[in-house]
Design an enzyme around this catalytic site. Structure first.
Site, mmCIF file in Angstrom:
data_model
loop_
_atom_site.group_PDB
_atom_site.id
_atom_site.type_symbol
_atom_site.label_atom_id
_atom_site.label_comp_id
_atom_site.label_asym_id
_atom_site.label_seq_id
_atom_site.Cartn_x
_atom_site.Cartn_y
_atom_site.Cartn_z
ATOM 1 N N CYS A 3 -54.467 -53.616 -37.071
ATOM 2 C CA CYS A 3 -55.452 -54.522 -36.477
ATOM 3 C C CYS A 3 -54.738 -55.814 -36.086
ATOM 4 O O CYS A 3 -53.498 -55.812 -35.951
ATOM 5 C CB CYS A 3 -56.641 -54.773 -37.410
ATOM 6 S SG CYS A 3 -56.258 -55.634 -38.946
ATOM 7 N N ARG A 9 -59.610 -55.526 -41.360
ATOM 8 C CA ARG A 9 -59.919 -54.131 -41.042
ATOM 9 C C ARG A 9 -58.838 -53.153 -41.487
ATOM 10 O O ARG A 9 -59.118 -52.158 -42.164
ATOM 11 C CB ARG A 9 -60.155 -53.976 -39.525
ATOM 12 C CG ARG A 9 -61.393 -54.695 -39.032
ATOM 13 C CD ARG A 9 -61.428 -54.809 -37.524
ATOM 14 N NE ARG A 9 -60.401 -55.707 -37.020
ATOM 15 C CZ ARG A 9 -60.131 -55.944 -35.745
ATOM 16 N NH1 ARG A 9 -60.838 -55.305 -34.830
ATOM 17 N NH2 ARG A 9 -59.204 -56.799 -35.396
ATOM 18 N N ASP A 119 -64.476 -56.827 -35.502
ATOM 19 C CA ASP A 119 -63.723 -57.730 -36.376
ATOM 20 C C ASP A 119 -64.720 -58.508 -37.253
ATOM 21 O O ASP A 119 -65.529 -59.272 -36.733
ATOM 22 C CB ASP A 119 -62.925 -58.688 -35.482
ATOM 23 C CG ASP A 119 -62.000 -59.557 -36.287
ATOM 24 O OD1 ASP A 119 -62.121 -59.574 -37.529
ATOM 25 O OD2 ASP A 119 -61.154 -60.225 -35.673
HETATM 26 P P1 4NP Z 1 -58.358 -58.363 -38.773
HETATM 27 O O1 4NP Z 1 -59.232 -59.689 -38.629
HETATM 28 O O2 4NP Z 1 -57.642 -58.199 -37.473
HETATM 29 O O3 4NP Z 1 -59.382 -57.307 -39.012
HETATM 30 O O4 4NP Z 1 -57.443 -58.573 -39.952
HETATM 31 C C1 4NP Z 1 -58.723 -60.935 -38.259
HETATM 32 C C2 4NP Z 1 -57.960 -61.644 -39.136
HETATM 33 C C3 4NP Z 1 -57.503 -62.894 -38.804
HETATM 34 C C4 4NP Z 1 -57.802 -63.424 -37.583
HETATM 35 C C5 4NP Z 1 -58.541 -62.713 -36.692
HETATM 36 C C6 4NP Z 1 -59.000 -61.463 -37.030
HETATM 37 N N1 4NP Z 1 -57.347 -64.732 -37.274
HETATM 38 O O5 4NP Z 1 -57.687 -65.215 -36.177
HETATM 39 O O6 4NP Z 1 -56.644 -65.348 -38.090
#
Ligand code: 4NP
Length: 151
Positions: A3, A9, A119
């Protein structure tokens, strides 16, 4: 399992797939990574840890890392959560890119539709629960298809 942050995720996808593969008697090596570096070295998001724990899966010892080009060689399948992840994996992989290994996580549930795993980073615990259910159903379907195909 890939991800953006490797904090919400894909750590859940890693923990769920490891558990379900073990339950199915499959000796699979499962890992996860993010296409961004922001959270490298951190444990999974506290709400991902919580929803996993509520479902009997401990992801607390996993640590975030960034996807690297060599992952394309190391793994037989790479599951991305959304279209940005797909493009970023392609960009990072460079000459090592092998599109035949890269699958959308939800293609197992919704073939031909490029549906993202939403997300939950700024979401509620209910959003994390929805993500858990989606990932759990996708993992079960992927394993089922693999076993059925006798691969
Ligand atoms: P992930 O979610 O891709 O599911 O781990 C996110 C984690 C961090 C960020 C965005 C989405 N961020 O902008 O820091």
């Amino acid at each position: 399992m890939v991800c953006l942050g490797n904090i919400c995720r894909s750590p859940l996808a890693e923990g769920i797939m490891r558990q379900r593969a073990m339950e199915a008697g499959l000796n699979w090596e499962i890992d996860s990574a993010g296409t961004a570096f922001y959270h490298a070295g951190e444990p999974p998001h506290i709400q991902s840890q919580q929803v996993a724990r509520e479902n009997g899966i401990d992801i607390s010892t996993q640590r975030c890392r960034q996807f690297i080009a060599e992952d394309m060689l190391e793994f037989d399948r790479i599951y991305v959560m959304d279209g940005d992840n797909y493009l970023n994996v392609k960009r990072i992989s460079g000459q090592l890119w092998d599109g035949s290994k890269v699958k959308w996580m939800l293609h197992a549930l919704y073939p031909e539709q490029n549906k993202p795993v939403p997300d939950p980073y700024f979401g509620t615990q209910g959003d994390f629960e929805k993500v858990f259910d989606l990932l759990n159903n996708a993992c079960l379907r992927i394993i089922d298809k693999y076993v059925q195909a006798g691969e």
